[in-house]
Scaffold this active site. Structure first.
Site, PDB file in Angstrom:
ATOM      1  N   CYS A 304       0.810  -1.228   0.000  1.00 55.50           N
ATOM      2  CA  CYS A 304       0.000   0.000   0.000  1.00 55.50           C
ATOM      3  C   CYS A 304       0.841   1.275   0.000  1.00 55.50           C
ATOM      4  O   CYS A 304       0.633   2.181  -0.817  1.00 55.50           O
ATOM      5  CB  CYS A 304      -0.982  -0.011   1.168  1.00 55.50           C
ATOM      6  SG  CYS A 304      -0.228   0.058   2.810  1.00 55.50           S
ATOM      7  N   HIS A 352      -2.519   1.105   6.821  1.00 48.97           N
ATOM      8  CA  HIS A 352      -2.923   1.040   5.402  1.00 48.97           C
ATOM      9  C   HIS A 352      -3.143   2.450   4.868  1.00 48.97           C
ATOM     10  O   HIS A 352      -3.507   3.370   5.613  1.00 48.97           O
ATOM     11  CB  HIS A 352      -4.197   0.220   5.244  1.00 48.97           C
ATOM     12  CG  HIS A 352      -4.544  -0.058   3.819  1.00 48.97           C
ATOM     13  ND1 HIS A 352      -3.786  -0.876   3.016  1.00 48.97           N
ATOM     14  CD2 HIS A 352      -5.559   0.405   3.033  1.00 48.97           C
ATOM     15  CE1 HIS A 352      -4.315  -0.924   1.802  1.00 48.97           C
ATOM     16  NE2 HIS A 352      -5.394  -0.153   1.782  1.00 48.97           N
ATOM     17  N   HIS A 364      -5.783   1.751  -4.422  1.00 50.31           N
ATOM     18  CA  HIS A 364      -4.887   1.246  -3.386  1.00 50.31           C
ATOM     19  C   HIS A 364      -4.466  -0.178  -3.696  1.00 50.31           C
ATOM     20  O   HIS A 364      -5.074  -0.866  -4.529  1.00 50.31           O
ATOM     21  CB  HIS A 364      -5.539   1.332  -1.997  1.00 50.31           C
ATOM     22  CG  HIS A 364      -6.680   0.385  -1.769  1.00 50.31           C
ATOM     23  ND1 HIS A 364      -6.960  -0.159  -0.528  1.00 50.31           N
ATOM     24  CD2 HIS A 364      -7.635  -0.118  -2.606  1.00 50.31           C
ATOM     25  CE1 HIS A 364      -8.022  -0.934  -0.618  1.00 50.31           C
ATOM     26  NE2 HIS A 364      -8.446  -0.930  -1.851  1.00 50.31           N
TER      27      HIS A 364
END
Length: 392
Positions: A304, A352, A364
């Site tokens: 990420c 994240h 993402h």
């Protein structure tokens, strides 16, 4: 696990009252049933699909948290290795310089040695490998020229500096070894959690996998509705702001002119950010479909924070490697004011991150086994959104 207390029928008295045989048998049955209820699940028991889904999600979250720790440790290891390499190169160069100076001092001794007074203490720092060389040197010191003595002093200074650098390099190597051990531990932690998640999923039947897919679909639909709501709220707010700006522009006097100038400055700032954000988003879109791989920074795969770092690098903005650092690399804005290009961070541990593209959606790298994709920022619900940061 609940403790198992063996029930004993030897006492047929309860609180001092003697019980009849039938009551005793009934109590025995109750106790046995209680033991069965409190016993650990058998090896054949299976968790429900909902339990598996929750456990797998939790394991992926834990794995992503461990991945960010791995990323931070790996970056630290690289920095330490670079520093140690630099120190070792410096020590090597200094040692070579000392050897050359030592040879020059030896030439002084060969050219000027006769007999002389005892050498000063600094001569002990110039010892060769055998006592005779030391003796020769001590007879020489008082006969050296000013330039030669200065060379001796330089040698002593350089030798002390080299010794200090050697100590720094040695300490750096020890620290590097410790960090490398931590790196291996972080890597093993990620792999262990991913293996557990894969094991749980592998035990599902075809029917259970279909039910799991249905659960995931339902969650996506709910997340998409939340994204649409946010888009509507932002559109309404933008319309209201435009109407207010139009009302100010119709005003007269100095205040109207000042307001117009202020609006112009703000528009210029927005335009600059938008231009950079467009480049970051254009890059991110070309990465859609590439696999999530923990610790990866491209170009073939990403985790990420690796994706968001690469996207903003394409726009000329340097972001740190980890989510923990990226969250501090910009200006925090409210969710209501979120703009395309902003970074959206998730979970209390900030493990994240995604790149906002507008209309409640982001690009993402989601999790292991998935691919870079567009998805609602509410993919895990409202509660997991930690913050929004504008990086440029």
């Amino acid at each position: 696990m609940a403790s198992h207390r063996k029930w004993s029928p030897t006492g047929t008295r309860i609180a001092g009252i003697r019980t009849p045989a039938l009551a005793t048998a009934a109590l025995t049955s109750v106790a046995l049933l209680s033991q069965t209820a409190n016993a650990a699940p058998s090896a054949d028991s299976k968790p429900s699909v909902e339990e598996v889904e929750k456990k797998v999600d939790d394991l992926y979250h834990q794995a992503e948290t461990a991945t960010e720790k791995y990323n931070a440790t790996r970056e630290k290891t690289a920095q330490q290795r670079k520093r140690v390499d630099s120190l070792l190169d410096d020590v090597a160069q200094r040692t070579e310089k000392l050897n050359t100076a030592r040879e020059e001092l030896g030439s002084f001794a060969a050219a000027q040695y006769r007999t002389g007074a005892a050498a000063p203490d600094t001569a002990s720092l110039l010892l060769a490998d055998n006592p005779q060389d030391y003796f020769d040197q001590t007879q020489l010191m008082n006969r050296l020229t000013t330039r030669q003595k200065a060379a001796v002093d330089d040698y002593v200074t350089e030798q002390a500096a080299t010794t200090k650098k050697r100590a720094e390099a040695s300490k750096g190597l020890q620290t590097l070894t410790t960090t490398q051990s931590a790196l291996r531990t972080s890597k093993a932690d990620v792999q262990r959690k991913l293996a557990e998640a894969r094991s749980l999923l592998s035990k599902l039947t075809a029917e259970e996998k279909a039910r799991l897919a249905a659960i995931e679909k339902k969650k996506r639909e709910a997340a998409d509705r939340k994204a649409a709501e946010l888009a509507q709220q932002q559109a309404a707010a933008a319309k209201k702001a435009q109407e207010a700006a139009a009302g100010q522009q119709t005003g007269s006097g100095t205040s109207g002119t000042t307001g117009s100038a202020g609006t112009s400055g703000s528009a210029a700032t927005d335009s600059s950010y938008t231009a950079k954000a467009d480049k970051a988003l254009a890059f991110a879109r070309t990465q859609i479909g590439k696999p999530y791989v923990w610790g990866a920074t491209g170009p073939g795969s990403y985790d990420c924070s690796g994706l968001t770092q690469a996207a903003w690098k394409a726009a000329g903005v340097t972001l740190p490697r980890t989510t923990y650092d990226q969250v501090n690399a910009g200006t925090i804005v409210s969710l209501a004011d979120i703009k395309p290009g902003d970074l959206v961070f998730f979970y209390d541990d900030i493990s994240h991150v995604g790149l906002y593209i507008g209309n409640g959606m982001m690009i993402h790298a989601p999790k292991p086994g998935a691919y870079v994709r567009e998805e609602s920022i509410f993919y895990g619900g409202d509660s997991i959104i930690h913050s929004v940061v504008r990086p440029a």
